[in-house]
Design a protein around this motif. Structure first.
Motif, PDB file in Angstrom:
ATOM      1  N   GLY A  57      -0.636   2.183  18.663  1.00 47.79           N
ATOM      2  CA  GLY A  57      -0.885   2.804  17.286  1.00 47.79           C
ATOM      3  C   GLY A  57       0.116   2.617  16.471  1.00 47.79           C
ATOM      4  N   TRP A  58       0.005   3.184  15.215  1.00 44.25           N
ATOM      5  CA  TRP A  58       1.110   2.978  14.085  1.00 44.25           C
ATOM      6  C   TRP A  58       2.022   4.052  14.064  1.00 44.25           C
ATOM      7  CZ3 TRP A  58      -2.287   1.993   8.988  1.00 44.25           C
ATOM      8  CH2 TRP A  58      -2.671   0.882   9.085  1.00 44.25           C
ATOM      9  N   ASN A  59       1.766   4.940  14.505  1.00 47.74           N
ATOM     10  CA  ASN A  59       2.948   6.292  14.377  1.00 47.74           C
ATOM     11  C   ASN A  59       3.061   6.904  15.728  1.00 47.74           C
ATOM     12  OD1 ASN A  59       4.596   8.099  13.273  1.00 47.74           O
ATOM     13  ND2 ASN A  59       3.270   8.857  11.717  1.00 47.74           N
ATOM     14  N   HIS A  60       4.282   6.711  16.305  1.00 50.17           N
ATOM     15  CA  HIS A  60       4.333   7.374  17.482  1.00 50.17           C
ATOM     16  C   HIS A  60       4.635   9.127  17.567  1.00 50.17           C
ATOM     17  CE1 HIS A  60       5.506   3.078  17.764  1.00 50.17           C
ATOM     18  NE2 HIS A  60       5.261   3.342  19.293  1.00 50.17           N
ATOM     19  N   SER A  61       4.916   9.369  16.417  1.00 56.64           N
ATOM     20  CA  SER A  61       5.203  10.854  16.341  1.00 56.64           C
ATOM     21  C   SER A  61       4.071  11.743  15.636  1.00 56.64           C
ATOM     22  CB  SER A  61       6.609  11.075  15.565  1.00 56.64           C
ATOM     23  OG  SER A  61       6.588  10.404  14.357  1.00 56.64           O
ATOM     24  N   ALA A  62       2.901  11.104  15.274  1.00 52.51           N
ATOM     25  CA  ALA A  62       1.891  11.783  14.558  1.00 52.51           C
ATOM     26  C   ALA A  62       0.833  11.972  15.816  1.00 52.51           C
ATOM     27  CB  ALA A  62       1.465  11.102  13.349  1.00 52.51           C
ATOM     28  N   SER A  63       1.064  12.832  16.632  1.00 52.92           N
ATOM     29  CA  SER A  63      -0.081  13.172  17.624  1.00 52.92           C
ATOM     30  C   SER A  63      -0.626  14.387  17.374  1.00 52.92           C
ATOM     31  CB  SER A  63       0.409  12.956  18.910  1.00 52.92           C
ATOM     32  OG  SER A  63      -0.411  13.285  19.997  1.00 52.92           O
ATOM     33  N   PHE A  65      -2.557  16.824  19.573  1.00 47.96           N
ATOM     34  CA  PHE A  65      -3.179  17.158  20.902  1.00 47.96           C
ATOM     35  C   PHE A  65      -3.563  15.767  21.736  1.00 47.96           C
ATOM     36  CE2 PHE A  65      -3.828  21.021  18.095  1.00 47.96           C
ATOM     37  CZ  PHE A  65      -3.051  21.817  18.941  1.00 47.96           C
ATOM     38  N   GLY A  66      -2.560  14.751  21.618  1.00 46.30           N
ATOM     39  CA  GLY A  66      -3.044  13.864  22.520  1.00 46.30           C
ATOM     40  C   GLY A  66      -3.813  12.527  21.726  1.00 46.30           C
ATOM     41  N   ARG A  67      -4.075  12.843  20.211  1.00 46.44           N
ATOM     42  CA  ARG A  67      -5.062  12.128  19.578  1.00 46.44           C
ATOM     43  C   ARG A  67      -4.253  11.576  18.519  1.00 46.44           C
ATOM     44  NH1 ARG A  67     -10.738  15.163  19.767  1.00 46.44           N
ATOM     45  NH2 ARG A  67     -10.888  14.980  22.032  1.00 46.44           N
ATOM     46  N   ASP A  68      -4.530  10.103  18.267  1.00 43.98           N
ATOM     47  CA  ASP A  68      -3.798   9.488  17.116  1.00 43.98           C
ATOM     48  C   ASP A  68      -5.027   9.098  16.210  1.00 43.98           C
ATOM     49  OD1 ASP A  68      -2.617   7.833  15.522  1.00 43.98           O
ATOM     50  OD2 ASP A  68      -1.755   6.415  16.925  1.00 43.98           O
ATOM     51  N   TYR A  69      -4.806   9.682  15.193  1.00 48.87           N
ATOM     52  CA  TYR A  69      -5.999   9.531  14.223  1.00 48.87           C
ATOM     53  C   TYR A  69      -5.628   8.530  13.024  1.00 48.87           C
ATOM     54  CZ  TYR A  69      -8.184  13.710  15.740  1.00 48.87           C
ATOM     55  OH  TYR A  69      -8.776  14.555  16.622  1.00 48.87           O
ATOM     56  N   GLY A  70      -4.592   7.513  13.325  1.00 49.92           N
ATOM     57  CA  GLY A  70      -4.284   6.558  12.423  1.00 49.92           C
ATOM     58  C   GLY A  70      -3.569   6.776  11.255  1.00 49.92           C
ATOM     59  N   THR A  71      -2.655   7.814  11.545  1.00 53.75           N
ATOM     60  CA  THR A  71      -1.951   8.004  10.410  1.00 53.75           C
ATOM     61  C   THR A  71      -0.758   6.929  10.331  1.00 53.75           C
ATOM     62  OG1 THR A  71      -0.406   9.465  11.792  1.00 53.75           O
ATOM     63  CG2 THR A  71      -2.156  10.515  10.631  1.00 53.75           C
ATOM     64  N   TYR A  72      -0.544   6.799   8.833  1.00 53.58           N
ATOM     65  CA  TYR A  72       0.636   5.870   8.606  1.00 53.58           C
ATOM     66  C   TYR A  72       1.947   6.073   9.287  1.00 53.58           C
ATOM     67  CZ  TYR A  72      -2.812   3.830   5.289  1.00 53.58           C
ATOM     68  OH  TYR A  72      -3.943   3.183   4.616  1.00 53.58           O
ATOM     69  N   PRO A  73       2.809   4.984   9.678  1.00 52.69           N
ATOM     70  CA  PRO A  73       3.931   5.285  10.189  1.00 52.69           C
ATOM     71  C   PRO A  73       5.108   5.899   9.007  1.00 52.69           C
ATOM     72  CG  PRO A  73       3.551   2.996   9.909  1.00 52.69           C
ATOM     73  CD  PRO A  73       2.389   3.745   9.612  1.00 52.69           C
ATOM     74  N   ASP A  74       6.148   6.352   9.572  1.00 52.39           N
ATOM     75  CA  ASP A  74       7.269   6.594   8.477  1.00 52.39           C
ATOM     76  C   ASP A  74       7.549   5.345   7.870  1.00 52.39           C
ATOM     77  OD1 ASP A  74       6.932   9.350   9.344  1.00 52.39           O
ATOM     78  OD2 ASP A  74       8.575   9.078  10.856  1.00 52.39           O
ATOM     79  N   ILE A  75       8.050   5.562   6.525  1.00 54.91           N
ATOM     80  CA  ILE A  75       8.587   4.391   5.836  1.00 54.91           C
ATOM     81  C   ILE A  75      10.133   3.973   6.263  1.00 54.91           C
ATOM     82  CG2 ILE A  75       6.888   4.681   3.928  1.00 54.91           C
ATOM     83  CD1 ILE A  75       9.310   5.653   2.490  1.00 54.91           C
ATOM     84  N   ARG A  76      10.185   2.577   6.032  1.00 52.55           N
ATOM     85  CA  ARG A  76      11.632   2.529   6.424  1.00 52.55           C
ATOM     86  C   ARG A  76      12.316   2.359   5.040  1.00 52.55           C
ATOM     87  NH1 ARG A  76      11.395  -2.772   9.172  1.00 52.55           N
ATOM     88  NH2 ARG A  76      11.052  -1.378  11.095  1.00 52.55           N
ATOM     89  N   SER A  77      13.600   2.790   4.846  1.00 54.10           N
ATOM     90  CA  SER A  77      14.119   2.847   3.595  1.00 54.10           C
ATOM     91  C   SER A  77      15.607   2.532   3.470  1.00 54.10           C
ATOM     92  CB  SER A  77      13.805   3.974   2.558  1.00 54.10           C
ATOM     93  OG  SER A  77      14.454   5.272   3.547  1.00 54.10           O
ATOM     94  N   ILE A  78      16.197   1.913   2.649  1.00 55.22           N
ATOM     95  CA  ILE A  78      17.601   1.753   2.585  1.00 55.22           C
ATOM     96  C   ILE A  78      18.091   2.057   1.085  1.00 55.22           C
ATOM     97  CG2 ILE A  78      19.572   0.090   2.596  1.00 55.22           C
ATOM     98  CD1 ILE A  78      17.744  -1.570   4.516  1.00 55.22           C
ATOM     99  N   VAL A  79      19.030   3.029   1.383  1.00 56.33           N
ATOM    100  CA  VAL A  79      19.697   3.631  -0.161  1.00 56.33           C
ATOM    101  C   VAL A  79      20.979   3.526  -0.144  1.00 56.33           C
ATOM    102  CG1 VAL A  79      19.744   5.817  -1.405  1.00 56.33           C
ATOM    103  CG2 VAL A  79      17.712   5.424   0.102  1.00 56.33           C
ATOM    104  N   ALA A  80      21.594   2.915  -1.234  1.00 58.94           N
ATOM    105  CA  ALA A  80      22.789   2.673  -1.520  1.00 58.94           C
ATOM    106  C   ALA A  80      23.333   3.490  -2.536  1.00 58.94           C
ATOM    107  CB  ALA A  80      22.940   0.965  -2.078  1.00 58.94           C
ATOM    108  N   GLY A  81      24.706   3.915  -2.672  1.00 62.09           N
ATOM    109  CA  GLY A  81      25.058   4.690  -3.744  1.00 62.09           C
ATOM    110  C   GLY A  81      26.583   4.568  -4.044  1.00 62.09           C
ATOM    111  N   ALA A  82      26.912   4.836  -5.128  1.00 69.14           N
ATOM    112  CA  ALA A  82      28.501   4.735  -5.605  1.00 69.14           C
ATOM    113  C   ALA A  82      28.767   6.018  -6.324  1.00 69.14           C
ATOM    114  CB  ALA A  82      28.608   3.710  -6.360  1.00 69.14           C
ATOM    115  N   SER A  83      30.016   6.543  -6.162  1.00 64.75           N
ATOM    116  CA  SER A  83      30.659   7.513  -6.944  1.00 64.75           C
ATOM    117  C   SER A  83      31.932   7.198  -7.400  1.00 64.75           C
ATOM    118  CB  SER A  83      30.761   8.832  -6.060  1.00 64.75           C
ATOM    119  OG  SER A  83      31.407   9.917  -6.458  1.00 64.75           O
TER     120      SER A  83
END
Length: 86
Positions: A57-63, A65-83
């Motif tokens: 399936g696409w999303n391991h953590s979106a279950s 009661f044992g059923r995966d309804y094809g929800t989208y997976p969590d997005i991958r993101s990279i965030v850079a910052g400067a102070s």
């Protein structure tokens, strides 16, 4: 016979997984005393970096009661910052 609302064993999968969810790193550069800019801090944050599994399936953590309804997976993101400290 399968009871209403249940799944036959042929539809079940092992949804176990290992996930690297968050990495954060930062560094502060101290500059010369008396300089206009006193310090600069750079940071990098990464989310949902790696998931290891044999689950089909696409999303391991979106279950539901044992059923995966094809929800989208969590997005991958990279965030850079400067102070900058004056």
């Amino acid at each position: 016979a399968v009871s209403p609302g249940t799944l036959p064993e042929s539809h079940l999968q092992d949804a176990g997984y290992l996930r690297l969810h968050r990495i954060s790193a930062g560094y502060t550069f101290g500059l010369a005393p008396g300089a206009f800019v006193k310090a600069i801090k750079l940071s990098l944050n990464a989310f949902n970096i790696l998931t290891l599994s044999q689950y089909g399936g696409w999303n391991h953590s979106a279950s539901n009661f044992g059923r995966d309804y094809g929800t989208y997976p969590d997005i991958r993101s990279i965030v850079a910052g400067a102070s900058i400290t004056f």
